[in-house]
Scaffold this motif. Structure first.
Motif, short mmCIF file in Angstrom:
data_model
loop_
_atom_site.label_atom_id
_atom_site.label_comp_id
_atom_site.label_asym_id
_atom_site.label_seq_id
_atom_site.Cartn_x
_atom_site.Cartn_y
_atom_site.Cartn_z
N PRO A 41 0.83 -1.22 0.00
CA PRO A 41 0.00 0.00 0.00
C PRO A 41 0.86 1.26 0.00
N GLY A 42 0.56 2.16 -0.91
CA GLY A 42 1.28 3.43 -0.97
C GLY A 42 2.64 3.35 -1.61
N LYS A 43 3.00 2.18 -2.14
CA LYS A 43 4.30 2.02 -2.76
C LYS A 43 4.16 1.57 -4.21
N GLU A 44 5.22 1.76 -4.97
CA GLU A 44 5.20 1.32 -6.36
C GLU A 44 5.40 -0.19 -6.43
N ARG A 45 4.91 -0.76 -7.51
CA ARG A 45 5.13 -2.18 -7.73
C ARG A 45 6.62 -2.42 -7.95
N GLU A 89 7.91 -6.42 6.32
CA GLU A 89 8.08 -5.59 5.12
C GLU A 89 7.85 -6.35 3.83
N ASP A 90 7.65 -7.67 3.91
CA ASP A 90 7.29 -8.45 2.73
C ASP A 90 5.78 -8.39 2.46
N THR A 91 5.04 -7.79 3.36
CA THR A 91 3.59 -7.67 3.19
C THR A 91 3.27 -6.88 1.92
N ALA A 92 2.47 -7.50 1.04
CA ALA A 92 2.15 -6.87 -0.24
C ALA A 92 1.19 -7.75 -1.02
N LEU A 93 0.67 -7.19 -2.10
CA LEU A 93 -0.06 -7.99 -3.08
C LEU A 93 0.97 -8.52 -4.08
#
Length: 122
Positions: A41-45, A89-93
């Motif tokens: 969230p809030g970061k670039e892919r 910090e690995d949390t992501a889609l």
């Protein structure tokens, strides 16, 4: 056309493991370079890992080297991402992507899946 469907995401505690899968259908997937990306969230892919169509070469972003392993089973048209020692910090889609074997294995990618959520709790 290629369709990509990811699975295997979920909630895990820090230090735990997950294995993501990406099943390809449509155009023969054996001749596709594949990659895994993630977007918090809030970061670039960002690029996470990639693998040549043959499986002979793999690529990783620095932050996951030694913890994540990308692999593929062309007989099953499936690419995997084994994630160990997970951190918050690995949390992501996490999404998988594909491009022609003649293309750059680091992108740009032509086909994308919808993604699977990975959440790592501290």
């Amino acid at each position: 056309q290629v369709q990509l469907v990811e699975s295997g995401g979920g909630l895990v505690q820090a230090g735990g493991s997950l294995r993501l899968s990406c099943a390809a259908s449509g155009r023969t997937s054996s001749y596709l370079n594949m990659g895994w990306f993630r977007q918090a969230p809030g970061k670039e892919r960002e690029f996470v890992a990639g693998i040549l169509w043959s499986g002979a070469t793999t690529y990783y972003t620095q932050s996951v080297k030694g913890r994540f392993t990308i692999s593929r089973d062309n007989a099953k048209n499936t690419v995997y991402l084994q994630m160990n020692s997970l951190r918050p910090e690995d949390t992501a889609l996490y999404s998988c992507a594909a491009t022609s074997a003649s293309g750059n294995p680091l992108g740009p990618f032509d086909y994308w899946g919808q993604g699977t959520q990975v959440t790592v709790s501290s």
